[in-house]
Design a protein around this motif. Structure first.
Motif, PDB file in Angstrom:
ATOM      1  N   LEU A  53     -15.853 -77.894 -52.439  1.00  0.00           N
ATOM      2  CA  LEU A  53     -16.838 -76.834 -52.671  1.00  0.00           C
ATOM      3  C   LEU A  53     -17.027 -75.968 -51.430  1.00  0.00           C
ATOM      4  CD1 LEU A  53     -18.724 -75.739 -54.820  1.00  0.00           C
ATOM      5  CD2 LEU A  53     -20.473 -77.330 -54.013  1.00  0.00           C
ATOM      6  N   GLU A  54     -17.115 -76.606 -50.277  1.00  0.00           N
ATOM      7  CA  GLU A  54     -17.270 -75.866 -49.026  1.00  0.00           C
ATOM      8  C   GLU A  54     -16.088 -74.930 -48.794  1.00  0.00           C
ATOM      9  OE1 GLU A  54     -19.833 -75.627 -46.697  1.00  0.00           O
ATOM     10  OE2 GLU A  54     -20.887 -76.595 -48.368  1.00  0.00           O
ATOM     11  N   MET A  55     -14.884 -75.421 -49.093  1.00  0.00           N
ATOM     12  CA  MET A  55     -13.697 -74.581 -48.937  1.00  0.00           C
ATOM     13  C   MET A  55     -13.725 -73.395 -49.903  1.00  0.00           C
ATOM     14  SD  MET A  55     -11.485 -75.248 -46.541  1.00  0.00           S
ATOM     15  CE  MET A  55      -9.938 -74.549 -47.136  1.00  0.00           C
ATOM     16  N   LEU A  56     -14.098 -73.647 -51.153  1.00  0.00           N
ATOM     17  CA  LEU A  56     -14.113 -72.565 -52.141  1.00  0.00           C
ATOM     18  C   LEU A  56     -15.106 -71.476 -51.758  1.00  0.00           C
ATOM     19  CD1 LEU A  56     -13.694 -73.989 -55.750  1.00  0.00           C
ATOM     20  CD2 LEU A  56     -11.981 -73.255 -54.106  1.00  0.00           C
ATOM     21  N   LYS A  57     -16.189 -71.858 -51.076  1.00  0.00           N
ATOM     22  CA  LYS A  57     -17.187 -70.864 -50.652  1.00  0.00           C
ATOM     23  C   LYS A  57     -16.578 -69.818 -49.712  1.00  0.00           C
ATOM     24  CE  LYS A  57     -21.326 -73.767 -50.911  1.00  0.00           C
ATOM     25  NZ  LYS A  57     -22.372 -74.414 -50.076  1.00  0.00           N
ATOM     26  N   LEU A  58     -15.527 -70.203 -48.982  1.00  0.00           N
ATOM     27  CA  LEU A  58     -14.862 -69.256 -48.079  1.00  0.00           C
ATOM     28  C   LEU A  58     -14.282 -68.069 -48.837  1.00  0.00           C
ATOM     29  CD1 LEU A  58     -12.825 -71.705 -45.767  1.00  0.00           C
ATOM     30  CD2 LEU A  58     -15.061 -70.663 -45.294  1.00  0.00           C
ATOM     31  N   PHE A  59     -13.976 -68.290 -50.115  1.00  0.00           N
ATOM     32  CA  PHE A  59     -13.288 -67.269 -50.906  1.00  0.00           C
ATOM     33  C   PHE A  59     -14.168 -66.727 -52.034  1.00  0.00           C
ATOM     34  CE2 PHE A  59     -10.215 -70.644 -49.628  1.00  0.00           C
ATOM     35  CZ  PHE A  59      -9.559 -69.930 -48.634  1.00  0.00           C
ATOM     36  N   SER A  60     -15.476 -66.983 -51.971  1.00  0.00           N
ATOM     37  CA  SER A  60     -16.336 -66.652 -53.110  1.00  0.00           C
ATOM     38  C   SER A  60     -16.490 -65.144 -53.300  1.00  0.00           C
ATOM     39  CB  SER A  60     -17.711 -67.306 -52.968  1.00  0.00           C
ATOM     40  OG  SER A  60     -18.369 -66.837 -51.813  1.00  0.00           O
ATOM     41  N   VAL A  61     -16.473 -64.730 -54.549  1.00  0.00           N
ATOM     42  CA  VAL A  61     -16.687 -63.333 -54.926  1.00  0.00           C
ATOM     43  C   VAL A  61     -18.154 -62.980 -54.727  1.00  0.00           C
ATOM     44  CG1 VAL A  61     -16.628 -61.695 -56.849  1.00  0.00           C
ATOM     45  CG2 VAL A  61     -14.802 -63.372 -56.596  1.00  0.00           C
ATOM     46  N   ASP A  62     -19.030 -63.909 -55.125  1.00  0.00           N
ATOM     47  CA  ASP A  62     -20.472 -63.723 -55.014  1.00  0.00           C
ATOM     48  C   ASP A  62     -21.083 -65.093 -54.744  1.00  0.00           C
ATOM     49  OD1 ASP A  62     -23.201 -63.519 -55.450  1.00  0.00           O
ATOM     50  OD2 ASP A  62     -23.007 -62.076 -57.079  1.00  0.00           O
TER      51      ASP A  62
END
Length: 285
Positions: free
Chosen positions: A263-272
């Motif tokens: 989840l922390e990694m995905l936040k790096l690429f979040s659209v919003d």
């Protein structure tokens, strides 16, 4: 000897040293040109490898495999595949034909989208069955891939969706009339794949179901993985239908249960980030 050589995912330089050495000592070198594409063209590969390449389309590989293997028992022949030779699309038939003809073969592996998707931060051992999302037509709208994604998600697994590529395809009219006229190449985008998934969700609801995957399911869109202009975007399935990722090739991941590190990694690429957090935390371990 028949060499099956993986080219990796980026440009001409992604070939391994072992692969390049094999290519340079082969008398004939074929480039498989229908399951994937590199970010550079055939000419750039020829310049770097120092060899002329023979394009092998689906027709050549499936119907004229014997021409590829011709005299491969006498001199070296290479068959180049974007990614890994046994990645998204296997080339087992060519190997079996070679063995039947008494031709020895060597496989030289490379990175493929199957392992490079780890760049988004999702852990590879948390992926379930990989699915292919095909272009729909007015009369053909299969939904079987959606069932596989749902099954993976029910088991807490992520799903890598490989998006359709149409290269050297004929229209139905030209096919029926036997005309060798081909449609322009088409490559499915993350937007198109997301739109088809959203349409299936609506269809299932009309049938009285509540799908495991919704508009708010966290997904990851990837474009040109391995290239300098690689793009990654994470967000809801609905956001994936509008996100701009540019030119091909695209892939889509539908997430399952996520570890806090994922989840922390995905936040790096979040659209919003706000909508991302509201939805993502519902599926963490």
């Amino acid at each position: 000897m028949l060499y099956l050589v993986g080219l990796g995912l980026g440009d001409a330089k992604d070939i391994t040293v072992k692969g390049l050495e094999a290519v340079r000592r082969c008398r004939r070198v074929y480039l498989e040109a229908y399951t994937s594409v590199l970010t550079v063209g055939k000419e750039a590969l020829e310049e770097f490898y120092g060899r002329e390449l023979i394009l092998a389309d689906r027709e050549t590989v499936e119907q004229e495999a014997d021409s590829i293997l011709k005299e491969a028992d006498v001199f070296d022949v290479a068959f180049l595949v974007v990614g890994d030779p046994f990645g998204a699309t296997t080339h087992s038939d060519l190997v079996l034909r070679a063995v039947k003809l008494g031709i020895p073969y060597t496989v030289i592996h490379n990175a493929s989208i199957m392992n490079a998707v780890g760049c988004c931060g999702l852990q590879l051992y948390n992926f379930g069955e990989t699915v292919s999302v095909v272009f729909w037509t007015d009369t053909w709208k299969p939904e079987s891939f959606f069932d596989k994604i749902e099954k993976n998600r029910q088991n807490g697994m992520h799903t890598l969706c490989l998006l359709d590529i149409k290269v050297k395809e004929q229209s139905l009219e030209n096919l029926m009339k036997g005309r060798k006229i081909y449609e322009p190449p088409r490559y499915m985008s993350v937007n198109q794949a997301a739109e088809q998934l959203l349409a299936i969700i609506q269809n299932r609801r009309l049938q009285g179901e509540e799908p495991e995957i919704t508009e708010n399911t966290v997904c990851v869109g990837l474009a040109r993985v391995g290239a300098p202009d690689q793009k990654i975007a994470s967000g809801t399935l609905h956001q994936m239908s509008t996100v701009e990722l540019g030119s091909p090739l695209h892939s889509l991941i539908v997430t399952g249960t996520m570890h806090p590190l994922e989840l922390e990694m995905l936040k790096l690429f979040s659209v919003d980030s706000s909508s991302f957090e509201n939805n993502a935390f519902q599926r963490t371990t």
